[in-house]
Design a protein around this motif. Structure first.
Motif, PDB file in Angstrom:
ATOM      1  N   ILE A 245       0.858  -1.147   0.114  1.00  0.00           N
ATOM      2  CA  ILE A 245      -0.007  -0.002  -0.007  1.00  0.00           C
ATOM      3  C   ILE A 245       0.863   1.194   0.074  1.00  0.00           C
ATOM      4  O   ILE A 245       0.308   2.390  -0.575  1.00  0.00           O
ATOM      5  N   ARG A 246       2.097   1.256   0.556  1.00  0.00           N
ATOM      6  CA  ARG A 246       2.945   2.290   0.514  1.00  0.00           C
ATOM      7  C   ARG A 246       3.658   2.699  -1.009  1.00  0.00           C
ATOM      8  O   ARG A 246       4.001   3.617  -1.282  1.00  0.00           O
ATOM      9  N   THR A 247       4.104   1.460  -1.288  1.00  0.00           N
ATOM     10  CA  THR A 247       5.092   1.552  -2.545  1.00  0.00           C
ATOM     11  C   THR A 247       3.995   1.350  -3.830  1.00  0.00           C
ATOM     12  O   THR A 247       4.335   1.933  -4.843  1.00  0.00           O
ATOM     13  N   ASN A 248       2.798   0.795  -3.648  1.00  0.00           N
ATOM     14  CA  ASN A 248       1.985   0.601  -5.038  1.00  0.00           C
ATOM     15  C   ASN A 248       0.510   0.905  -4.774  1.00  0.00           C
ATOM     16  O   ASN A 248      -0.139  -0.038  -4.576  1.00  0.00           O
ATOM     17  N   THR A 249       0.299   2.352  -4.379  1.00  0.00           N
ATOM     18  CA  THR A 249      -0.914   2.588  -3.684  1.00  0.00           C
ATOM     19  C   THR A 249      -2.128   2.301  -4.899  1.00  0.00           C
ATOM     20  O   THR A 249      -3.069   2.043  -4.452  1.00  0.00           O
ATOM     21  N   TYR A 250      -1.812   2.292  -6.102  1.00  0.00           N
ATOM     22  CA  TYR A 250      -2.839   2.193  -6.904  1.00  0.00           C
ATOM     23  C   TYR A 250      -3.476   0.723  -6.922  1.00  0.00           C
ATOM     24  O   TYR A 250      -4.712   0.386  -7.357  1.00  0.00           O
ATOM     25  N   TYR A 251      -2.616  -0.003  -6.481  1.00  0.00           N
ATOM     26  CA  TYR A 251      -2.969  -1.582  -6.283  1.00  0.00           C
ATOM     27  C   TYR A 251      -4.370  -1.796  -5.601  1.00  0.00           C
ATOM     28  O   TYR A 251      -5.303  -2.411  -5.960  1.00  0.00           O
ATOM     29  N   SER A 252      -4.381  -0.826  -4.518  1.00  0.00           N
ATOM     30  CA  SER A 252      -5.707  -0.979  -3.603  1.00  0.00           C
ATOM     31  C   SER A 252      -6.874   0.109  -3.963  1.00  0.00           C
ATOM     32  O   SER A 252      -7.959  -0.059  -3.634  1.00  0.00           O
ATOM     33  N   ILE A 253      -6.178   1.003  -4.653  1.00  0.00           N
ATOM     34  CA  ILE A 253      -7.258   2.297  -5.007  1.00  0.00           C
ATOM     35  C   ILE A 253      -8.388   1.695  -5.930  1.00  0.00           C
ATOM     36  O   ILE A 253      -9.612   2.009  -6.003  1.00  0.00           O
ATOM     37  N   PHE A 254      -8.006   1.022  -7.112  1.00  0.00           N
ATOM     38  CA  PHE A 254      -8.969   0.526  -7.999  1.00  0.00           C
ATOM     39  C   PHE A 254      -9.975  -0.095  -7.626  1.00  0.00           C
ATOM     40  O   PHE A 254     -11.325  -0.067  -7.787  1.00  0.00           O
ATOM     41  N   PRO A 255      -9.666  -1.385  -6.728  1.00  0.00           N
ATOM     42  CA  PRO A 255     -10.657  -2.270  -6.424  1.00  0.00           C
ATOM     43  C   PRO A 255     -11.638  -1.578  -5.269  1.00  0.00           C
ATOM     44  O   PRO A 255     -12.924  -1.608  -5.446  1.00  0.00           O
ATOM     45  N   GLY A 256     -10.948  -0.653  -4.608  1.00  0.00           N
ATOM     46  CA  GLY A 256     -11.691   0.241  -3.539  1.00  0.00           C
ATOM     47  C   GLY A 256     -12.604   1.166  -4.214  1.00  0.00           C
ATOM     48  O   GLY A 256     -13.640   1.152  -3.669  1.00  0.00           O
ATOM     49  N   LEU A 257     -12.325   1.902  -5.260  1.00  0.00           N
ATOM     50  CA  LEU A 257     -13.253   2.724  -5.915  1.00  0.00           C
ATOM     51  C   LEU A 257     -14.382   1.919  -6.626  1.00  0.00           C
ATOM     52  O   LEU A 257     -15.530   2.298  -6.771  1.00  0.00           O
ATOM     53  N   CYS A 258     -14.137   0.521  -6.927  1.00  0.00           N
ATOM     54  CA  CYS A 258     -15.154  -0.368  -7.541  1.00  0.00           C
ATOM     55  C   CYS A 258     -16.293  -0.384  -6.747  1.00  0.00           C
ATOM     56  O   CYS A 258     -17.351  -0.297  -6.982  1.00  0.00           O
ATOM     57  N   ILE A 259     -15.879  -0.745  -5.477  1.00  0.00           N
ATOM     58  CA  ILE A 259     -16.714  -1.042  -4.502  1.00  0.00           C
ATOM     59  C   ILE A 259     -17.499   0.103  -3.981  1.00  0.00           C
ATOM     60  O   ILE A 259     -18.774   0.206  -3.916  1.00  0.00           O
ATOM     61  N   ILE A 260     -16.726   1.472  -4.073  1.00  0.00           N
ATOM     62  CA  ILE A 260     -17.549   2.740  -3.439  1.00  0.00           C
ATOM     63  C   ILE A 260     -18.545   3.163  -4.665  1.00  0.00           C
ATOM     64  O   ILE A 260     -19.615   3.400  -4.332  1.00  0.00           O
ATOM     65  N   ILE A 261     -18.200   2.924  -5.874  1.00  0.00           N
ATOM     66  CA  ILE A 261     -19.075   3.463  -7.078  1.00  0.00           C
ATOM     67  C   ILE A 261     -20.288   2.475  -7.081  1.00  0.00           C
ATOM     68  O   ILE A 261     -21.416   2.961  -7.091  1.00  0.00           O
ATOM     69  N   THR A 262     -19.886   1.102  -6.864  1.00  0.00           N
ATOM     70  CA  THR A 262     -21.241   0.210  -7.002  1.00  0.00           C
ATOM     71  C   THR A 262     -22.035   0.441  -5.767  1.00  0.00           C
ATOM     72  O   THR A 262     -23.269   0.433  -6.139  1.00  0.00           O
ATOM     73  N   VAL A 263     -21.528   0.484  -4.558  1.00  0.00           N
ATOM     74  CA  VAL A 263     -22.165   0.824  -3.510  1.00  0.00           C
ATOM     75  C   VAL A 263     -23.130   1.798  -3.644  1.00  0.00           C
ATOM     76  O   VAL A 263     -24.450   1.857  -3.204  1.00  0.00           O
ATOM     77  N   MET A 264     -22.542   3.050  -3.845  1.00  0.00           N
ATOM     78  CA  MET A 264     -23.374   4.173  -3.993  1.00  0.00           C
ATOM     79  C   MET A 264     -24.345   4.232  -4.948  1.00  0.00           C
ATOM     80  O   MET A 264     -25.535   4.958  -4.672  1.00  0.00           O
ATOM     81  N   ALA A 265     -24.047   3.683  -5.996  1.00  0.00           N
ATOM     82  CA  ALA A 265     -25.152   3.663  -7.093  1.00  0.00           C
ATOM     83  C   ALA A 265     -26.450   2.788  -6.712  1.00  0.00           C
ATOM     84  O   ALA A 265     -27.524   3.156  -6.981  1.00  0.00           O
ATOM     85  N   PHE A 266     -26.119   1.769  -6.197  1.00  0.00           N
ATOM     86  CA  PHE A 266     -27.350   1.185  -5.549  1.00  0.00           C
ATOM     87  C   PHE A 266     -28.233   1.809  -4.663  1.00  0.00           C
ATOM     88  O   PHE A 266     -29.268   1.813  -4.517  1.00  0.00           O
ATOM     89  N   HIS A 267     -27.458   2.453  -3.471  1.00  0.00           N
ATOM     90  CA  HIS A 267     -27.934   3.188  -2.524  1.00  0.00           C
ATOM     91  C   HIS A 267     -28.820   4.306  -3.143  1.00  0.00           C
ATOM     92  O   HIS A 267     -29.865   4.618  -2.686  1.00  0.00           O
ATOM     93  N   ILE A 268     -28.326   5.138  -3.918  1.00  0.00           N
ATOM     94  CA  ILE A 268     -28.902   6.145  -4.719  1.00  0.00           C
ATOM     95  C   ILE A 268     -30.025   5.893  -5.384  1.00  0.00           C
ATOM     96  O   ILE A 268     -31.134   6.515  -5.414  1.00  0.00           O
ATOM     97  N   ILE A 269     -30.121   4.587  -6.107  1.00  0.00           N
ATOM     98  CA  ILE A 269     -31.256   4.237  -6.901  1.00  0.00           C
ATOM     99  C   ILE A 269     -32.236   3.827  -6.023  1.00  0.00           C
ATOM    100  O   ILE A 269     -33.565   3.747  -5.964  1.00  0.00           O
ATOM    101  N   GLY A 270     -31.717   3.259  -4.960  1.00  0.00           N
ATOM    102  CA  GLY A 270     -32.993   2.472  -3.996  1.00  0.00           C
ATOM    103  C   GLY A 270     -33.571   3.826  -3.218  1.00  0.00           C
ATOM    104  O   GLY A 270     -34.953   3.718  -2.898  1.00  0.00           O
ATOM    105  N   ASP A 271     -32.746   4.745  -2.784  1.00  0.00           N
ATOM    106  CA  ASP A 271     -33.388   6.068  -2.213  1.00  0.00           C
ATOM    107  C   ASP A 271     -34.546   6.719  -3.158  1.00  0.00           C
ATOM    108  O   ASP A 271     -35.464   6.799  -3.118  1.00  0.00           O
ATOM    109  N   GLY A 272     -34.042   6.592  -4.561  1.00  0.00           N
ATOM    110  CA  GLY A 272     -34.879   7.196  -5.573  1.00  0.00           C
ATOM    111  C   GLY A 272     -36.137   6.272  -5.770  1.00  0.00           C
ATOM    112  O   GLY A 272     -37.459   6.837  -5.855  1.00  0.00           O
ATOM    113  N   LEU A 273     -36.030   4.906  -5.634  1.00  0.00           N
ATOM    114  CA  LEU A 273     -37.167   4.134  -5.640  1.00  0.00           C
ATOM    115  C   LEU A 273     -37.901   4.267  -4.572  1.00  0.00           C
ATOM    116  O   LEU A 273     -39.531   4.065  -4.615  1.00  0.00           O
TER     117      LEU A 273
END
Length: 283
Positions: A245-273
């Motif tokens: 995580i200190r030498t190759n930060t990108y390694y954790s950033i990309f899967p972390g962003l995938c989780i954040i985007i997916t979870v936020m998208a479902f939460h927002i569409i759930g609130d909209g519904l």
């Protein structure tokens, strides 16, 4: 039927006005397409190791870089999307089926059935979810099927509680009494009259339950109790990236962003519904 059609048409109009929800709906559809077409879209085999290209920075042929085994991170993120969505959707189908069956039984039959089922709802609601899921996965063992079962069996209580409340309001309606006088069976009343009126609640609980299941799968995989290597999973990718995580930060950033985007998208569409389908939220 006409009343239901008018209700859903009005709900659709309300949902269309929610630009953020519509945007997130397209994001979810995009993720579903990626999951289905993963073998075609992924630029590399997600499990193929190439130690001569280990821990490459993003760029060139590997847009997201490579991991400690030289595997393409973009390809693994794409296949990880398939794992996360399948776990979220399948586990919520299981949870919704159990929750509806128990919730409608408690609300419709009442008395002893209500007392017993309500007791189990309180028990399952009070137990720490992730801790219980860890224990169940430890007992059942690794594997996607066990992951579906564990998250589905442990997620039904919230749905059952909402369905029970809905049925308690509906069971004394005049059309229910009319159906009973006409000789309709309890199963017919539950499926013909109660289920259509519970569909909005079920849609909302499924939509809001999927991101919770995705986070639970990522957490279990992070802890080594979910998806096992070499199968690509966002949670297991983040777990593997801790050392770098200190030498190759990108390694954790990309899967972390995938989780954040997916979870936020479902939460927002759930609130909209919820805003579109719930009459109280409309007012």
């Amino acid at each position: 039927m006409d009343r239901n059609e008018g209700y859903y048409a009005q709900s659709l109009r309300i949902l269309r006005k929610n630009k953020m929800a519509i945007t997130c709906l397209f994001i979810i559809l995009f993720l579903i397409v990626i999951s289905i077409l993963a073998p075609v879209i992924a630029p590399f085999d997600p499990d193929k190791q190439n130690l001569s290209e280990r821990l490459l920075s993003p760029g060139g042929a590997h847009l997201f870089g490579t991991d400690e085994f030289g595997r393409d991170i973009l390809s693994r993120c794409i296949y990880g999307c398939r794992i996360s969505l399948s776990v979220g959707i399948v586990s919520q189908i299981i949870a919704t089926t159990i929750g509806y069956a128990l919730g409608v039984s408690a609300g419709y039959f009442g008395k002893k059935a209500d007392m017993i089922i309500s007791f189990f709802i309180q028990v399952f609601s009070s137990i720490p979810f992730l801790l219980f899921a860890m224990a169940l996965m430890f007992v059942l063992g690794h594997g996607m099927i066990n992951l579906y079962i564990s998250l589905g069996v442990l997620s039904w209580a919230g749905t059952a509680k909402l369905i029970r409340a809905n049925v308690l309001q509906l069971r004394n309606q005049e059309y229910i009494f009319s159906s009973r006088l006409d000789g309709a069976s309890d199963f017919h009343i539950i499926m013909k009259h109660l289920l259509p009126n519970c569909i909005p609640t079920l849609i909302i609980t499924i939509t809001l339950g999927i991101p919770s299941a995705i986070l639970s799968e990522a957490s279990l995989s992070f802890l080594g109790l979910g998806v096992q290597s070499p199968t690509a999973s966002w949670g297991s990718m983040i777990a593997s990236s801790q050392t770098y995580i200190r030498t190759n930060t990108y390694y954790s950033i990309f899967p972390g962003l995938c989780i954040i985007i997916t979870v936020m998208a479902f939460h927002i569409i759930g609130d909209g519904l919820r805003d579109a389908l719930d009459p109280k939220m409309r007012r």
